[in-house]
Write an enzyme that holds these catalytic residues in place. Structure first.
Site, PDB file in Angstrom:
ATOM      1  N   TYR A 178     -14.738 -30.874 -18.659  1.00 52.61           N
ATOM      2  CA  TYR A 178     -15.583 -29.751 -19.056  1.00 52.61           C
ATOM      3  C   TYR A 178     -14.927 -28.418 -18.706  1.00 52.61           C
ATOM      4  O   TYR A 178     -14.302 -28.259 -17.657  1.00 52.61           O
ATOM      5  CB  TYR A 178     -16.989 -29.855 -18.466  1.00 52.61           C
ATOM      6  CG  TYR A 178     -17.095 -30.181 -17.001  1.00 52.61           C
ATOM      7  CD1 TYR A 178     -17.454 -29.202 -16.075  1.00 52.61           C
ATOM      8  CD2 TYR A 178     -16.870 -31.471 -16.530  1.00 52.61           C
ATOM      9  CE1 TYR A 178     -17.574 -29.502 -14.729  1.00 52.61           C
ATOM     10  CE2 TYR A 178     -16.989 -31.776 -15.182  1.00 52.61           C
ATOM     11  CZ  TYR A 178     -17.335 -30.786 -14.283  1.00 52.61           C
ATOM     12  OH  TYR A 178     -17.447 -31.073 -12.951  1.00 52.61           O
ATOM     13  N   HIS A 184     -27.653 -32.262 -12.634  1.00 52.01           N
ATOM     14  CA  HIS A 184     -27.265 -31.025 -11.970  1.00 52.01           C
ATOM     15  C   HIS A 184     -27.273 -29.867 -12.973  1.00 52.01           C
ATOM     16  O   HIS A 184     -26.705 -29.986 -14.057  1.00 52.01           O
ATOM     17  CB  HIS A 184     -25.847 -31.137 -11.390  1.00 52.01           C
ATOM     18  CG  HIS A 184     -25.615 -32.371 -10.580  1.00 52.01           C
ATOM     19  ND1 HIS A 184     -24.414 -33.039 -10.569  1.00 52.01           N
ATOM     20  CD2 HIS A 184     -26.438 -33.071  -9.748  1.00 52.01           C
ATOM     21  CE1 HIS A 184     -24.485 -34.085  -9.766  1.00 52.01           C
ATOM     22  NE2 HIS A 184     -25.716 -34.127  -9.257  1.00 52.01           N
TER      23      HIS A 184
END
Length: 492
Positions: free
Chosen positions: A132, A69
């Protein structure tokens, strides 16, 4: 786990992707680390990307595989528990499109991944926790900008430690396109304020000529930069740049009670609102300034000269410059004597030249004690694109393209300085061959019978171009641009 690493950065085969060794302190109780330390990591090359959201992905079983992605934001990826095999694919348009980089991450390693680089990983241990930091908020609008590529694409040739047929994948990930059919990540958009002004029109023409992608042009009807509510309806995380081509420029009207309020509202309060949204969303703000921020005593003004405005208009422009300069990502583009598509000095002088030729006027008085150079909006538009990183032939702003250093740049036509009366005489000669009809007068004489108030003008308006020229952009000579401009006007 290696507890002996020192914080360090390592470049990879994909431009802008950086792997970090993290220092982890451990004993019989477990371990501790600084997962993200802005000051130390910036010194090692991490961009100051301004994270606004922290996401965590928990992977129950070894073999859980996610991707590939590419999202429209930058991210710093690290591991809180377990280990992953990561694969990153460049999905940004450019020479490195399709480039692959692979490595393992555990709690002692992190990786910075810029916008448009596809991300995938495979959990190598049960209970792996993947985390993240990202610098844009998730939204439905942002999701429209995602792009994908298939984990099993043979062209990528990724050697997954656990064969994909034995991995755990989502139904969606199984059906992503191969690289040959993937959509490259689109550019961050550019938001232009003041699209109906002379510079706004020049920017529209230059963008159309180059076929640039992702530009939005707004006039006061579609976006009023002084209205706080207008900002609530814009998906700012989808933009990378704001160009402010709007301003209150009626310098004499600014000396009146009504005009003073309007000038401060548009030139300062409106700019302050643009600065606020640019800071919040890590956007680059391009702001157009003026020679009126100076008193005009020096014959040439460089970018480091202190402000000394003589009138209200100059005061508002200086105040806005100071606001914009507080942003990390900004360009203040300072111009003088602007000429473009709209009411301007050249068109006025051409009309007067025709009237002289037709016998309706004998002479035209033009001031001879204000000295400077014309700035053609075509040059301004090209110079702004150059500073932002565009090169001729680009259709989008490459996130990896080299930019000029952020800051203030003078941008006018090049060539010798001249007075308004010198320029008027040239215009008359080029229009009707009657330059001798221009009568040079002092500013005091010109405004002797004018209704007050009149804004004071700088005596010298010439702006030094050394700093801009050092970036590789040299504006056209204003006299050549003037001739071309008049020829184009006469051909209409």
């Amino acid at each position: 786990m290696d507890f002996g690493k020192q914080l360090a950065a390592h470049e990879t085969s994909i431009p802008g992707v950086i792997v970090f060794d993290l220092t982890v302190h451990g004993d019989n109780r477990g371990w501790f680390k600084e997962n993200w330390q802005r000051s130390k990591m910036l010194k090692l090359g991490l961009p100051d990307f301004g994270p606004v959201q922290n996401n965590i992905s928990y992977n129950e079983s070894r073999g859980a595989t996610r991707g590939i992605h590419a999202e429209p934001w930058d991210k710093l990826i690290s591991i809180a528990a377990g280990k992953i095999f990561g694969a990153w694919v460049d999905l940004r348009p450019g020479a490195s499109y399709g480039q692959v980089f692979c490595c393992e991450l555990d709690p002692t390693r992190a990786i910075y991944v810029p916008r448009g680089v596809g991300n995938a990983y495979q959990a190598l241990e049960d209970g792996t926790i993947y985390t993240y930091l990202v610098n844009a908020h998730w939204s439905a609008e942002q999701k429209k900008n995602y792009t994908f590529v298939n984990l099993a694409d043979p062209q990528l040739n990724i050697s997954w430690p656990i064969p994909l047929e034995k991995s755990i994948r989502s139904e969606a990930d199984l059906h992503h396109p191969f690289l040959a059919d993937a959509l490259p990540m689109g550019p961050r958009k550019t938001f232009v304020v003041g699209s109906n002004g002379q510079l706004g029109r020049a920017l529209q023409a230059e963008v159309a000529r180059r076929g640039l992608e992702g530009w939005e042009f707004h006039d006061i009807e579609s976006f009023d930069m002084c209205d706080p509510v207008a900002y609530e309806h814009i998906a700012w995380d989808t933009f990378g740049t704001i160009i402010n081509a709007a301003a209150f420029t009626a310098v004499d009207k600014a000396e009146t009670a009504e005009g003073r309020r309007a000038a401060w509202n548009i030139n300062v309060e409106g700019v302050a609102k643009l600065c606020r949204v640019a800071a919040e969303h890590q956007l680059t703000l391009v702001h157009v300034s003026s020679d009126y921020v100076f008193d005009g005593i020096q014959e040439s003004h460089n970018e480091s000269e202190e402000f000394a405005p003589l009138g209200v208009y100059g005061q508002t422009k200086a105040a806005a410059d100071a606001l914009v300069a507080q942003l990390q990502r900004h360009f203040v583009v300072r111009s003088s004597w602007v000429i473009g598509d709209g009411k301007n000095f050249v068109r006025t002088m051409m009309d007067l030249s025709h009237r002289v030729a037709g016998g309706k006027l004998a002479q035209v008085s033009v001031v001879n004690d204000q000295i400077g150079r014309l700035t053609f909006t075509k040059d301004m538009a090209a110079g702004i694109l150059w500073l932002l990183g565009y090169r001729e032939g680009d259709t989008a702003l490459d996130d990896r393209a080299p930019h000029a250093e952020f800051g203030t740049y003078n941008l006018t036509g090049s060539g010798a300085s001249a007075s308004w009366s010198d320029i008027a005489a040239r215009i008359f000669d080029l229009t009707g061959g009657n330059g001798d009809a221009v009568k040079p007068v002092s500013t005091a004489e010109y405004f002797a019978e004018a209704p007050s108030p009149i804004s004071p003008r700088p005596h010298y308006s010439t702006l030094a171009l050394n700093k801009l020229s050092a970036t590789g952009f040299v504006p056209a000579n204003w006299e050549e641009s003037l001739k071309a401009y008049i020829e184009a006007e006469q051909a209409r």
